[in-house]
Scaffold this motif. Structure first.
Motif, short mmCIF file in Angstrom:
data_model
loop_
_atom_site.label_atom_id
_atom_site.label_comp_id
_atom_site.label_asym_id
_atom_site.label_seq_id
_atom_site.Cartn_x
_atom_site.Cartn_y
_atom_site.Cartn_z
N GLU A 1 -2.39 12.15 1.59
CA GLU A 1 -3.33 11.95 2.70
C GLU A 1 -3.52 10.45 2.99
O GLU A 1 -3.54 10.02 4.15
CB GLU A 1 -4.67 12.59 2.36
N ARG A 2 -3.68 9.71 1.93
CA ARG A 2 -3.85 8.26 2.11
C ARG A 2 -2.59 7.65 2.73
O ARG A 2 -2.66 6.76 3.58
CB ARG A 2 -4.15 7.60 0.75
N THR A 3 -1.45 8.12 2.26
CA THR A 3 -0.20 7.60 2.85
C THR A 3 -0.11 7.93 4.34
O THR A 3 0.30 7.10 5.16
CB THR A 3 0.99 8.21 2.10
N GLU B 1 0.83 -1.21 0.00
CA GLU B 1 0.00 0.00 0.00
C GLU B 1 0.87 1.26 0.00
O GLU B 1 0.76 2.12 -0.90
CB GLU B 1 -0.93 -0.02 1.22
N LEU C 1 1.60 3.81 -3.09
CA LEU C 1 1.25 5.21 -3.00
C LEU C 1 2.46 6.12 -3.25
O LEU C 1 2.39 7.14 -3.97
CB LEU C 1 0.63 5.52 -1.63
N ASP D 1 -2.63 8.34 6.34
CA ASP D 1 -3.59 7.46 7.06
C ASP D 1 -3.01 6.08 7.29
O ASP D 1 -3.16 5.49 8.39
CB ASP D 1 -4.89 7.37 6.26
N ILE D 2 -2.38 5.53 6.27
CA ILE D 2 -1.80 4.19 6.42
C ILE D 2 -0.70 4.20 7.48
O ILE D 2 -0.62 3.31 8.34
CB ILE D 2 -1.28 3.70 5.07
N ASP E 1 -4.05 14.00 -2.50
CA ASP E 1 -4.86 12.84 -2.05
C ASP E 1 -3.97 11.66 -1.71
O ASP E 1 -4.20 10.96 -0.70
CB ASP E 1 -5.85 12.47 -3.16
#
Length: 620
Positions: free
Chosen positions: A458-460, A421, A425, A462-463, A455
Motif C-alpha cells: 500500500e505504501r509503495t 523509499e 519498500l 502511494d509513493i 502494508d
C-alpha cells in the motif's frame, strides 16, 4: 539750475577767464594775508588789554589797603577817578568785607558779555607788629574790548581799500599785456582754423614767435597738411568702399531701432525682389521707410525686436539664420551678420549688417538632415530590434537552462524517491516474502507477514501515485477544476497554509494544452507563496462568467514586482512564457506588506501577480 546759471554768468573767452581768475586769485591771496596779519595784531592787542587789566587790579589791591582799613571813601574815590578817563575802563567797584560796596565808578554803558574783561583782586591789610595779614575787601575791575575792536575795524577797512586799489592796477596792466601777447595771436589762429574747417585745407598760420603760441601755430599747420592728405585718402577709400558695396553679392543694409532702412545696396534690393535700390526706396517711401509697417517689409516687428535684443546682449550677431519675406510674399532664408552702431541722421541705435541668400543651401541641409534622421531612426530601430532579440535569446537561454535544471531536479527527486523509499519498500517486501516462504515451508503461520507485506505494498502504491501525480496530476484527466481543487488541497496539506479555491461561473472547457499551462502557472504561483511570501492565507479564484480570469492572491509580505517582470525571476519568466504560449495576458502586482496577486486572462483580461517583496527573485 545753478549749474546753468553759473555757465551763463562765467566768461566764455579765454582772455576774460584769465583775468577773472587772476583777480579772484589775487583777491584771495591779498585779503587772506591782510586778514591774517590784522587778526594776529588784534589778538596781540587783546592779550595786552588782559595784561593791563591784571596790573591795574594788582595796583588797586595794594594802594586801596590803607584807605579801605580806615574806611576813607574820599581817598578810594580819588584813586578810582584817576583811572576813569581811560576808554577801556567800564566799571571799578570796591567792596569792604563788613560794610559792602564803598565805591562804584562807571565810565560807559555796559558792554556785551563777550566784550568784558573782568578781574577781581582781594585787598589785604598788614597790621603793625607781627599780626597776620587780614582780608578786608576786594576790588573788581571791568574793561571792555569794544575800543580795540573799533580800531581794528577801521584798520581793516583801510587795508582792504589799499588792496582793492592795488588789484585794480594789476588787473589793468595784466589785461593790456594778455590782450597784446595772447588774445590777438589766438584770434588770428582761430580765423585760420575756421578757414580749414570750412574746407580751405591750403590755409596756413603765420608763425610770429617761437613761444608756445608759435609752436601751436606750427602744429596747426602740420595738422592742416595731414588733414589734407587724410581727406584725399578718405575720398579714395570711400570710392573703393562704395564700389565694393555696390558690386557685393551679399545684401548690405543699415536698419535703425524703429525699423527704418537707412542704407541698402543693389544686392539687398535684388534679394527682396526689387530691380534696384531706387525701387526698394520707392516701395518703402510710401510707408515712411519703416521696415516694420511697410507691406513689403522683409523684417517683421518681432524680428526687429529679436535682432536688437541679441545685439544688446552680445554686441553683435554672427551666423544667424533668419527667414525674410520678399516683395512677392515668398520666404527667403538668409544668413545674417550684424553689429550695433548709431545712425548719422539720428541718435537711434542701429544695425549695420550683411545678408546672404542660403535658401538653396538651407533646402539641401534640410533634405540631408531629413535623410540622416531617417537613417538614424532606422539604425535605432534595428539596434533596438537586435537588442530585444539578444535579450529574448538570453532570456530564452536562461529559461531553457532553468527548465533543464528543474527537469534535472525532478529526475533527481524521482530517482531519490524510487531509490530511497520505493527501493527500501520493495526490498522489505522481498525480505518478507522470503521469510514467508520459510515459514510456510516449516508449516508456520504466515498471516502476520502477509499483513506486513500488504502494508508495504500500500505504501509503495502511494509513493508511485504521488510521483505520478507530480509528473502529471491524474485530476487533469477529469478537467481543470478537479486538478485545481486537488492542487489546493495538496498545497494546504504539505505547507500548513490555509488555501481555498472558488469557482465563479461554469466550468470552462479548455484544450489539454491550455488546461496544463493554467495548472502549471497556478502551481508555480503557489510554489512562490510557499517559498517566499510568508503568508497565512492563499485564495485561488476562477471567474468564467464573461471571460476566463484566474486569480491567485495571498496576504504575504510582497516584493518588487517590476524587477520580477523585467526578468529577475526564472519562475515569473516561466509563467509569462506559458501564458504567451496559450495566448493569455499576464500581469504582476505587489506592494510591501500588501501581499501579492497573479491574474491570468484570455481575450481582454489582464493578469497580475503579487509575491513577497523580501523573497528576492520568485520562482528560483
Amino acid at each position: 539750475m545753478w549749474r546753468t546759471w553759473l555757465r551763463r554768468a562765467f566768461p566764455r573767452t579765454l582772455h576774460a577767464q584769465l583775468m577773472l581768475s587772476l583777480v579772484v586769485l589775487g583777491a584771495l591771496v591779498a585779503s587772506s594775508s591782510a586778514l591774517i596779519v590784522l587778526q594776529h595784531a588784534r589778538e596781540r592787542r587783546i592779550v595786552e588789554l588782559d595784561e593791563r587789566a591784571n596790573r591795574i587790579a594788582d595796583l588797586l589791591g595794594q594802594s586801596l589797603a590803607q584807605p579801605l582799613w580806615n574806611i576813607d571813601r574820599d581817598a578810594i574815590d580819588r584813586q578810582l577817578n584817576t583811572l576813569r578817563p581811560n576808554p577801556e575802563v567800564v566799571r571799578l567797584t570796591v567792596k569792604a568785607t563788613h560794610y559792602g560796596v564803598l565805591a562804584d565808578v562807571r565810565n560807559a554803558s555796559a558792554p556785551g558779555p563777550n566784550e568784558e574783561v573782568v578781574r577781581v583782586q582781594p585787598i589785604e591789610f598788614t597790621p603793625p607788629g607781627n599780626a597776620p595779614r587780614e582780608r578786608i575787601g576786594e576790588v573788581r575791575v571791568v574793561f571792555t574790548r569794544a575800543v580795540e575792536e573799533s580800531g581794528f575795524s577801521a584798520a581793516r577797512a583801510v587795508v582792504l581799500g589799499a588792496l582793492a586799489l592795488a588789484l585794480l592796477v594789476v588787473y589793468i596792466v595784466t589785461f593790456l599785456l594778455i590782450r597784446h601777447l595772447v588774445r590777438e595771436p589766438i584770434r588770428r589762429l582761430e580765423e585760420m582754423v575756421d578757414r580749414i574747417a570750412g574746407g580751405d585745407l591750403e590755409s596756413r598760420c603765420v608763425i610770429e614767435s617761437s613761444a608756445e603760441l608759435g609752436r601751436l601755430a606750427a602744429r596747426v599747420n602740420l595738422m592742416a597738411g595731414r588733414l589734407h592728405d587724410s581727406t584725399a585718402s578718405l575720398k579714395e577709400s570711400e570710392r573703393k568702399y562704395r564700389s565694393i558695396v555696390e558690386n557685393a553679392l551679399e545684401g548690405i543694409f543699415v536698419l535703425d531701432r524703429d525699423g527704418v532702412l537707412h542704407e541698402a545696396n543693389p544686392a539687398m534690393a535684388r534679394l527682396f525682389g526689387f530691380p534696384d535700390v531706387a525701387a526698394l526706396n520707392a516701395a518703402l517711401a510710401a510707408h515712411g521707410r519703416s521696415m516694420v509697417t511697410a507691406a513689403v517689409a522683409p523684417f517683421s516687428a518681432s524680428q526687429v525686436e529679436q535682432l536688437f535684443a541679441l545685439v544688446g546682449l552680445n554686441g553683435e550677431i554672427a551666423g544667424m539664420e533668419i527667414p525674410l519675406t520678399r516683395a512677392d510674399g515668398t520666404t527667403v532664408w538668409c544668413l545674417l551678420n550684424a553689429r550695433g552702431t548709431y545712425c548719422e541722421s539720428s541718435s537711434l541705435p542701429a544695425l549695420e549688417g550683411q545678408l546672404t541668400d542660403i535658401s538653396s543651401r538651407k533646402q539641401a541641409m534640410e533634405d540631408l538632415t531629413r535623410h540622416r534622421d531617417q537613417l538614424e531612426q532606422e539604425v535605432r530601430e534595428r539596434m533596438r530590434t537586435e537588442r530585444a532579440l539578444r535579450d529574448s535569446r538570453e532570456q530564452l537561454r536562461q529559461l531553457s537552462a532553468h527548465q533543464e535544471s528543474i527537469r534535472e531536479e525532478e529526475r533527481r527527486q524521482i530517482a531519490m524517491t524510487i531509490h530511497d523509499e520505493l527501493g527500501q519498500l520493495l526490498t522489505a517486501i522481498k525480505i518478507n516474502v522470503s521469510l514467508l516462504k520459510m515459514r510456510l515451508s516449516q508449516g508456520g503461520d504466515g498471516s502476520p507477514k502477509c499483513h506486513d507485506i500488504g502494508d508495504l505494498v500500500e505504501r509503495t502504491i502511494d509513493i508511485v501515485r504521488n510521483v505520478a501525480s507530480h509528473l502529471r496530476p491524474a485530476a487533469l484527466n477529469f478537467g481543470l477544476i478537479s486538478a485545481l481543487e486537488w492542487l489546493v488541497q495538496d498545497f494546504a496539506k504539505h505547507n500548513g497554509i490555509r488555501c481555498t479555491f472558488r469557482l465563479e461561473g461554469a466550468e470552462p472547457l479548455l484544450s489539454d494544452d491550455r488546461a496544463t499551462a493554467v495548472f502549471r502557472i497556478v502551481q508555480e504561483a503557489l510554489t512562490n507563496v510557499s517559498r517566499h511570501a510568508r503568508a497565512s492565507r492563499v485564495d485561488v479564484i476562477l471567474h468564467t462568467v464573461d471571460r476566463f480570469e484566474l486569480e491567485v492572491r495571498d496576504n504575504g509580505v510582497g516584493f518588487d514586482a517590476a524587477l520580477a517582470t523585467r526578468g529577475g525571476s526564472y519562475g515569473v519568466q516561466g509563467m509569462k512564457e506559458r501564458a504567451r504560449m496559450i495566448g493569455a495576458q499576464f500581469h504582476i502586482e505587489s506592494a510591501a506588506g500588501a501581499g501579492s496577486q497573479v491574474r491570468l486572462m484570455f481575450g481582454e483580461a489582464v493578469a497580475s501577480l503579487r509575491c513577497d517583496e523580501s523573497a528576492g527573485e520568485p520562482g528560483k
